[in-house]
Design an enzyme around this catalytic site. Structure first.
Site, PDB file in Angstrom:
ATOM      1  N   CYS A  14      50.102  -0.109  44.502  1.00  0.00           N
ATOM      2  CA  CYS A  14      49.824  -1.608  43.648  1.00  0.00           C
ATOM      3  C   CYS A  14      48.911  -0.601  42.784  1.00  0.00           C
ATOM      4  O   CYS A  14      48.742   0.560  42.817  1.00  0.00           O
ATOM      5  CB  CYS A  14      49.769  -2.279  44.895  1.00  0.00           C
ATOM      6  SG  CYS A  14      48.382  -1.814  46.050  1.00  0.00           S
ATOM      7  N   GLY A  15      47.936  -1.682  42.691  1.00  0.00           N
ATOM      8  CA  GLY A  15      46.616  -0.555  42.090  1.00  0.00           C
ATOM      9  C   GLY A  15      46.170   0.193  42.813  1.00  0.00           C
ATOM     10  O   GLY A  15      45.365   1.240  42.510  1.00  0.00           O
TER      11      GLY A  15
END
Length: 152
Positions: free
Chosen positions: A70-71
């Site tokens: 994810c980020g």
């Protein structure tokens, strides 16, 4: 090894490349892609759904390990860790990746596409695949204490 890969929209580019690497790795017998997928309806599926599904796949024996992106890697780790019996960690350096297996027996590695460069992420996943937890090691008793607590 059977490896689950998954991401949210913030980790899609890395997931696609890492999945390619895993498919080409002789240590990997199967890559199970839980999404999200480019230009598909699931592209905005939230990271908790992916992290939980990956954790369940590991818990249920459908996969041996999972790589989630994810980020930052944090949201995926939090999600996968909610699945009883599954241990996930965010790591962005070789030593942490090594210790995630050798000291902690983590089955899930999470990475942050906004935190680490692609080539380093690819290298870390390759290194991570090479480690195996030794249940006779000094760390085994510590891992056992955590597992015992989790069963309560």
């Amino acid at each position: 090894m059977r490896i689950v890969v998954g991401c949210d929209d913030a980790g899609l580019d890395y997931k696609e490349r890492i999945a390619e690497d895993l498919r080409a790795d002789p240590r990997v017998s199967e890559v199970i892609d839980l999404g999200v997928h480019r230009d598909a309806e699931d592209v905005h599926r939230p990271y908790p759904e992916i992290g939980l599904a990956a954790g369940e796949a590991v818990r249920d024996g459908k996969a041996d390990r999972a790589v989630l992106i994810c980020g930052t890697g944090i949201g995926m780790a939090l999600s996968a860790n909610k699945v009883s019996g599954v241990w996930a960690t965010t790591a962005h350096d070789s030593f942490s990746v090594e210790r995630s297996i050798l000291s902690n027996n983590c089955q899930v590695l999470t990475l942050g596409q906004r935190v680490v460069g692609l080539e380093l992420a690819r290298r870390l996943v390759g290194e991570w695949l090479g480690y195996t937890f030794d249940d006779q090691s000094a760390s085994a008793a510590k891992v056992g204490l955590i597992s015992e607590y989790e069963r309560c």
